[in-house]
Design a protein around this motif. Structure first.
Motif, PDB file in Angstrom:
ATOM      1  N   ASP A 269       0.859  -1.184   0.000  1.00  0.00           N
ATOM      2  CA  ASP A 269       0.000   0.000   0.000  1.00  0.00           C
ATOM      3  C   ASP A 269       0.895   1.234   0.000  1.00  0.00           C
ATOM      4  O   ASP A 269       1.922   1.276   0.698  1.00  0.00           O
ATOM      5  N   THR A 270       0.504   2.247  -0.767  1.00  0.00           N
ATOM      6  CA  THR A 270       1.338   3.438  -0.910  1.00  0.00           C
ATOM      7  C   THR A 270       0.695   4.647  -0.251  1.00  0.00           C
ATOM      8  O   THR A 270      -0.529   4.790  -0.212  1.00  0.00           O
ATOM      9  N   TYR A 271       1.554   5.509   0.261  1.00  0.00           N
ATOM     10  CA  TYR A 271       1.154   6.755   0.894  1.00  0.00           C
ATOM     11  C   TYR A 271       1.983   7.859   0.237  1.00  0.00           C
ATOM     12  O   TYR A 271       3.219   7.865   0.358  1.00  0.00           O
ATOM     13  N   THR A 272       1.357   8.762  -0.479  1.00  0.00           N
ATOM     14  CA  THR A 272       2.101   9.751  -1.243  1.00  0.00           C
ATOM     15  C   THR A 272       1.612  11.161  -0.948  1.00  0.00           C
ATOM     16  O   THR A 272       0.430  11.395  -0.680  1.00  0.00           O
ATOM     17  N   PHE A 273       2.553  12.091  -1.020  1.00  0.00           N
ATOM     18  CA  PHE A 273       2.233  13.507  -0.914  1.00  0.00           C
ATOM     19  C   PHE A 273       3.410  14.308  -1.457  1.00  0.00           C
ATOM     20  O   PHE A 273       4.513  13.779  -1.636  1.00  0.00           O
ATOM     21  N   SER A 274       3.162  15.576  -1.727  1.00  0.00           N
ATOM     22  CA  SER A 274       4.187  16.462  -2.270  1.00  0.00           C
ATOM     23  C   SER A 274       4.555  17.521  -1.238  1.00  0.00           C
ATOM     24  O   SER A 274       3.724  17.931  -0.425  1.00  0.00           O
ATOM     25  N   VAL A 275       5.816  17.949  -1.287  1.00  0.00           N
ATOM     26  CA  VAL A 275       6.316  18.952  -0.348  1.00  0.00           C
ATOM     27  C   VAL A 275       7.133  19.990  -1.107  1.00  0.00           C
ATOM     28  O   VAL A 275       7.598  19.743  -2.228  1.00  0.00           O
TER      29      VAL A 275
END
Length: 220
Positions: free
Chosen positions: A193-199
């Motif tokens: 399972d993937t958890y993604t976000f941008s910073v």
């Protein structure tokens, strides 16, 4: 460089590339770095070839590559081949830069750093420190920190053996220019399972940033 896939597979790869949720750990390639320089390598920067940024020091803040040692990492790219720029840095800021190193599915890579190679000039860049915290109830098995201008995730910055347990954190140095730069973060648990976000990393704002992987970052 595009691989020798059929049109159907290329189409499916493009769809997978467009979706952060598409991840299969069995598709990762592996690269091993071997240090035969006679000295310590304190940093290895691993950058997608389609990016204008150098990418993070995948060694992290707590590791070095001692002489005669090896360290392996997994690499993620969307097609059957992918090119990356690699820079090893010694304690005296001597550097060895490899441009457009090509990875191909099914072929594990071994890159050897030798004393005679450490002749390149280190780029004129500043640095910020990025700390990623595991705010999940699950361990993180893979962690990627990639410039947002790239279509590739690059190297798993945890290396092939390290797991970021729940509640733990890991810190990495990232080269930056004068202006702010965007990065994408993807964490992967034991079920893929993937958890993604941008910073955004803005050296004009701070020289250290902390980001937490939260359950709300889970991809649909």
């Amino acid at each position: 460089m595009r691989g020798k896939y059929t049109a159907l597979v290329l189409c499916l790869a493009a769809v997978a590339q467009a979706s952060f949720a598409s991840f299969d750990s069995s598709e990762l390639n592996e690269v091993t770095f071997a240090n035969t320089t006679g000295a310590t390598i304190k940093a290895i920067f691993f950058s997608p070839g389609d990016s204008d940024e150098w990418g993070p020091d995948i060694m992290g803040s707590e590791r070095t590559l001692e002489n005669k040692d090896q360290l392996s990492f997994y690499v993620h790219y969307p097609e059957s081949t992918g090119t990356f720029d690699i820079m090893a840095v010694g304690e005296g800021m001597d550097a060895f830069i490899i441009w457009d190193y090509e990875f191909t599915d099914g072929q594990e890579e071994i890159i050897q750093f030798r004393a005679r190679d450490m002749q390149d000039e280190f780029p004129d860049v500043d640095f910020v420190e990025v700390t990623v915290e595991n705010g999940l109830d699950y361990d993180i098995y893979y962690l990627f920190l990639s410039p947002s201008d790239s279509e590739m995730w690059g190297a798993d910055i945890l290396d092939e053996d390290t797991i970021l347990e729940a509640g733990q954190s890991a810190s990495f140095v990232v080269p930056v220019k004068e202006s702010a730069v965007d990065y994408d973060i993807m964490a992967v648990d034991e079920d893929d399972d993937t958890y993604t976000f941008s910073v955004t990393l803005d050296p004009g704002e701070d020289d250290a940033f902390t980001f937490t992987v939260e359950p709300s970052d889970l991809d649909d």
